[in-house]
Scaffold this active site. Structure first.
Site, PDB file in Angstrom:
ATOM      1  N   LYS A 155       0.809  -1.222   0.000  1.00  0.00           N
ATOM      2  CA  LYS A 155       0.000   0.000   0.000  1.00  0.00           C
ATOM      3  C   LYS A 155       0.843   1.273   0.000  1.00  0.00           C
ATOM      4  O   LYS A 155       0.441   2.303  -0.537  1.00  0.00           O
ATOM      5  CB  LYS A 155      -0.943   0.009   1.213  1.00  0.00           C
ATOM      6  CG  LYS A 155      -2.050  -1.041   1.159  1.00  0.00           C
ATOM      7  CD  LYS A 155      -3.091  -0.711   0.101  1.00  0.00           C
ATOM      8  CE  LYS A 155      -4.253  -1.700   0.123  1.00  0.00           C
ATOM      9  NZ  LYS A 155      -5.149  -1.504  -1.049  1.00  0.00           N
ATOM     10  N   GLU A 195      -9.640   6.445   3.018  1.00  0.00           N
ATOM     11  CA  GLU A 195     -10.552   5.466   3.585  1.00  0.00           C
ATOM     12  C   GLU A 195      -9.737   4.226   3.919  1.00  0.00           C
ATOM     13  O   GLU A 195      -8.673   4.011   3.333  1.00  0.00           O
ATOM     14  CB  GLU A 195     -11.645   5.111   2.575  1.00  0.00           C
ATOM     15  CG  GLU A 195     -11.252   4.040   1.543  1.00  0.00           C
ATOM     16  CD  GLU A 195     -10.128   4.449   0.608  1.00  0.00           C
ATOM     17  OE1 GLU A 195      -9.930   5.660   0.434  1.00  0.00           O
ATOM     18  OE2 GLU A 195      -9.449   3.558   0.052  1.00  0.00           O
ATOM     19  N   SER A 218       1.791  -9.807  -1.300  1.00  0.00           N
ATOM     20  CA  SER A 218       1.486  -8.372  -1.175  1.00  0.00           C
ATOM     21  C   SER A 218       1.688  -7.805   0.223  1.00  0.00           C
ATOM     22  O   SER A 218       1.853  -6.606   0.396  1.00  0.00           O
ATOM     23  CB  SER A 218       0.056  -8.117  -1.653  1.00  0.00           C
ATOM     24  OG  SER A 218      -0.841  -8.942  -0.934  1.00  0.00           O
TER      25      SER A 218
END
Lengths: 275, 406
Positions: free
Chosen positions: B99, B121, B388
C-alpha cells in the site's frame, strides 16, 4: 425540446411558468420513496400537494449514495432495510390518483438505471407518472444518450451545476438539461446550513444570463428566511434534509403527527415562497 | 479455464475520459468534477517532471526499502513437485505491505498541489496506516475514514494511525465498513477540495484514481519483470496476485500486459462458496454496473443495490473491482478465479512452515492458487506470486479460527 407526450416535460415548464405568473418562487420538497414505507410516501405526496408545493422530488433509495448527506443516506438506509424494491416504488406511484398532485421528479443513482437498463427504467418512471429525472452521479459528459432516451420517454433530464463548476463547462451541461437547472447551494453534500452563500447568488445571476431554463437552488436550504435571499434570483427552491429529518421521528410515533409536522413546515415554506 | 478473447489488451489505457475499453469513466456528482479535473491535470504535469520521478524513486529506495527481492521459495516448490514458485516480497516494504507504494506517490502529488490536508478510507487499516505514515513523513494533516465495525476489529492499526498523528473518524452510516468509509471520504472531499487531497487506497473510483494508483503500484511489476529476466534469464510462465479492489494485482500485471507468453492470474476471495453474501468474487460472479464513481464489474442485487460480501480477509471483501481488471477480464488477457477461506488459511500455514514467512491472509489466496498451478506445470516452468503483505496483522484471526488463544 418538446416531446409530445401526455406526461411530463410540458408540466415541469408549466409549473415554473405558473409560479412566475403568480409572482412566486416555486417550492420543491424532497422525500425518500419508502421512508417510512410506501403507503407513507403516498400520503406525504398527497399532503405536500395539498399545501401547494409546485413539484415533489422523490429520492430512490440507494445503498451507496455519494452525492447525498447523512440525513438522506440514513433515510435511504431505513427504506432499504424494509426491502423496498424498484418494482414496488413504481407500482406505488403508478397507482396514485393523479388528481390534484404536484408534478413528480425522480432522483436516482445511475447505478440503479444501469442495472435495470436505462430505457426500461425511464419507461417505468414515465409510466408511474414521473415528469422528470435527476441522476446526480451522471455528469454531463456521460449524459448525451440518457438525455435523448429520457426525451423519447417524455421525461425531462435535470442537470446539476455546482459552485465549483468551471464556467467554461456550463454550456455543455446545459446542452443535456431540460425542465430546470438544479443549482447546488453549497460545494458539498445535501444538508442544512445556517445561511445562503453569496457565491450561490452570484452564480444564479450569471446563470440567468446563460439560459432560458428555470433555475432551482438546492442543497442546504432549510428555512423560510433562506427563501427571501433567493427571491428574484432563483425560480425555485428545493428542500430535502429539513423534511427528511422530520421522517426520522416516524419510527414509533403516530404517522399522522409526522404528516402534520411535514405539512406545517411545507405550508410555511410555500407561504415564504409566495411573499 | 476458458477465457473469451476479443481485441488484445493494451497498456495504453485509459483514454482522456478515463475509459479502459468500456469500463472506468466518471459517475460522480458535479460537485466532484472540479477536484477530479484538478487532480488529473496535476498528475499529468508530475508525470512530465523528472524531479517528481527522482524524488519518488529516492523515497521508494530509502524510506520504503525498495527494491524488495524476488525470492525463490525452494522448499515450497519441492513440496509441490512442479513449477518453481517465486515470491515478490512486498511484505518486506516499510509498513509490511504494498500500500505504501501508492501513498508515498500520492502524498508527493498533494505537496505539489500545495494542499495541507489528506483524507483516506480504510477497511482493515493497511491503507490507513500507509497513508498515516506518508502524511507523518511529509507533515500533512491526515484524516482516515474507517467503518465503526472495522475500528473495533482492527485496534492495532487504529492505534498505529493515531500514534502517527492521523485522526481516525468512525463511519456509522450504511454498512459501517469499507464501502461506507469510501462514501464518507468522497463526501468530505466535496466540501474540502480546496485544501484537501483524497488518497484512495485501490485502483477503484472515478478517473483519474484507477490510473494513478495503478501507475504508482506498477513498481511491483517492473521490478518483478526485471528480476525475473535476471534470475531466470527469461520471463516467468505465470504471474499470480490476489484481487480485492485490485491494487497489488494491477501493479503486478500492468508491466506484463503486452508480454503475451506470460499467463496472468488474479485470485479473488471465494469466501465460504458461491452463494450471494458468502464471497467477494466480483469478477467471477458479478455483473457490469456502477459503484463508487466507476463502471466495472460489481456485486449488486437485481435493483442495483450493493450486496454484502464475505471473506476471511478484510483486505479482499470489497463488492467492486478496479475497472482495468474488468477490461483485462473481457479482453481475455487476465484470467480470474477464486480461492476459498479454508484454502487460503491452509496456504498461510504452509508458507509459514515451509519458508518461515507469515503471509497476509490476502496474499495467502494467491499462494493457495500457485500451489495448485505449480502441480500442473513442469519443473522448468516458473510462477511468480505477489506476496502483497505480511501476516502479523492476521495472527489474532488465524489463531481464533484454529481454536487457539494469543
Amino acid at each position: 425540446m418538446a416531446a409530445q407526450s401526455p406526461s411530463a416535460p410540458v408540466r415541469i415548464s408549466e409549473t415554473f411558468a405558473r409560479a412566475k405568473r403568480e409572482g412566486r418562487t416555486a417550492f420543491m420538497p424532497f422525500i425518500t420513496a419508502g421512508d417510512p414505507d410506501l403507503e407513507g410516501t403516498r400520503a406525504l405526496v398527497r399532503r405536500l400537494s395539498e399545501t401547494g408545493v409546485d413539484l415533489i422530488e422523490v429520492g430512490f433509495p440507494y445503498s451507496d449514495p455519494i452525492a447525498d448527506g447523512p440525513v438522506i443516506q440514513a433515510s435511504y438506509t431505513r427504506s432499504l432495510s424494509r426491502r423496498i424494491t424498484l418494482d414496488a416504488i413504481f407500482a406505488a406511484f403508478g397507482s396514485l390518483d393523479r388528481q390534484g398532485l404536484a408534478p413528480l421528479v425522480a432522483m436516482a443513482s445511475y447505478a440503479l438505471l444501469m442495472r435495470r437498463g436505462v430505457e426500461r427504467f425511464l419507461a417505468d418512471a414515465a409510466q408511474a407518472g414521473f415528469s422528470g429525472l435527476i441522476i446526480p452521479d451522471l455528469p454531463a459528459a456521460e449524459a448525451d444518450d440518457v438525455f435523448r432516451m429520457a426525451h423519447a420517454s417524455g421525461l425531462d433530464l435535470i442537470q446539476l451545476i455546482a459552485p465549483t463548476t468551471d464556467r467554461a463547462r456550463v454550456p455543455s451541461i446545459l446542452k443535456s438539461c431540460s425542465g430546470f437547472v438544479y443549482c447546488l447551494a453549497v460545494a458539498g453534500i445535501t444538508g442544512e446550513r445556517e445561511s445562503v452563500a453569496d457565491e450561490l447568488i452570484q452564480q444564479l445571476r450569471w446563470l440567468k444570463s446563460q439560459t432560458e431554463l428555470p433555475l432551482a437552488a438546492g442543497f442546504g436550504i432549510s428555512r423560510p428566511e433562506h427563501v427571501a435571499t433567493l427571491r428574484g434570483v432563483a425560480d425555485g427552491v428545493i428542500v430535502g434534509s429539513a423534511i427528511v429529518r422530520r421522517l426520522e421521528s416516524a419510527e414509533g410515533a403516530p404517522f399522522d403527527a409526522v404528516l402534520d409536522s411535514v405539512g406545517q413546515f411545507s405550508g410555511e415554506m410555500v407561504a415564504a415562497c409566495a411573499r | 479455464m476458458a477465457v473469451a478473447s476479443t481485441s488484445p489488451a493494451t497498456r495504453n489505457v485509459p483514454d482522456e475520459r478515463g475509459r479502459f475499453g468500456e469500463f472506468g469513466r466518471r459517475f460522480v456528482p458535479e460537485t466532484l468534477m472540479f477536484a477530479l479535473d484538478q487532480l488529473t491535470a496535476e498528475y499529468d504535469k508530475a508525470k512530465q517532471d523528472p524531479t517528481f520521478q527522482q524524488t519518488l524513486d529516492g523515497l521508494l529506495k530509502t524510506f520504503v526499502g525498495r527494491p524488495n527481492p524476488l525470492y525463490f521459495a525452494e522448499r515450497l516448490t519441492q513440496r509441490c513437485g512442479g513449477a518453481q514458485i517465486w515470491l515478490k516480497r512486498e511484505d518486506l516494504n516499510h509498513t509490511g505491505a504494498h500500500k505504501i507504494n501508492n501513498t508515498i506517490g500520492q502524498a508527493l502529488l498533494t505537496l505539489r498541489m500545495g494542499k495541507p490536508r489528506v483524507i483516506a478510507e480504510t477497511g482493515a487499516g493497511q491503507h490507513g496506516v500507509a497513508t498515516a505514515v506518508a502524511c507523518a513523513r511529509f507533515g500533512l494533516e491526515c484524516v482516515v475514514y474507517m467503518g465503526e465495525e472495522d475500528i473495533r476489529r482492527q485496534k492495532l492499526n487504529v492505534f498505529n494511525m493515531r500514534t502517527m498523528g492521523a485522526e481516525v473518524r468512525s463511519v456509522t452510516s450504511g454498512s459501517r465498513t469499507l464501502r461506507d468509509a469510501i462514501n464518507e471520504a468522497f463526501r468530505d472531499w466535496m466540501s474540502s477540495v480546496e485544501n484537501t487531497n483524497y488518497i484512495i487506497g485501490s485502483v477503484v473510483g472515478p478517473h483519474p484514481f484507477p490510473m494513478i494508483v495503478r501507475d504508482f503500484q506498477s513498481v511491483i511489476g517492473r521490478e518483478a519483470r526485471a528480476q525475473s529476466l535476471e534470475a531466470l534469464g527469461r520471463l516467468p510462465d505465470e504471474v499470480v496476485a490476489c484481487v480485492g479492489g485490485g491494487s497489488n494485482s494491477a501493479g503486478m500485471f500492468y508491466p506484463f500486459i503486452e508480454d503475451e507468453g506470460v499467463t496472468l492470474t488474479g485470485i479473488e476471495a471465494g469466501g465460504r462458496g458461491p452463494n450471494p453474501g458468502d464471497h467477494a468474487s466480483t469478477l467471477s460472479y458479478g455483473a457490469k454496473g456502477v459503484l463508487h464513481g466507476s463502471y466495472s464489474y460489481v456485486l449488486q442485487d437485481a435493483d442495483g443495490q450493493t450486496m454484502d460480501v464475505h471473506s476471511i480477509s478484510a483486505g479482499l471483501d470489497y463488492p467492486g473491482v478496479g475497472p482495468e481488471h474488468s477490461y483485462w477480464k473481457d479482453a481475455g488477457r487476465v484470467q480470474y478465479t477464486n480461492i476459498l477461506d479454508h484454502e487460503a488459511l491452509e496456504a498461510f500455514h504452509l508458507l509459514a512452515r515451509s519458508e518461515g514467512i507469515l503471509p497476509a491472509i490476502e496474499s495467502s489466496h494467491a499462494i493457495a492458487y500457485a500451489l495448485k498451478a505449480a502441480k500442473r506445470r513442469s519443473k522448468d516452468e516458473a510462477i511468480v506470486v505477489c506476496l502483497s503483505g505480511r501476516g502479523d496483522k492476521d495472527v489474532y484471526e488465524v489463531a481464533r479460527l484454529s481454536g487457539q488463544e494469543i
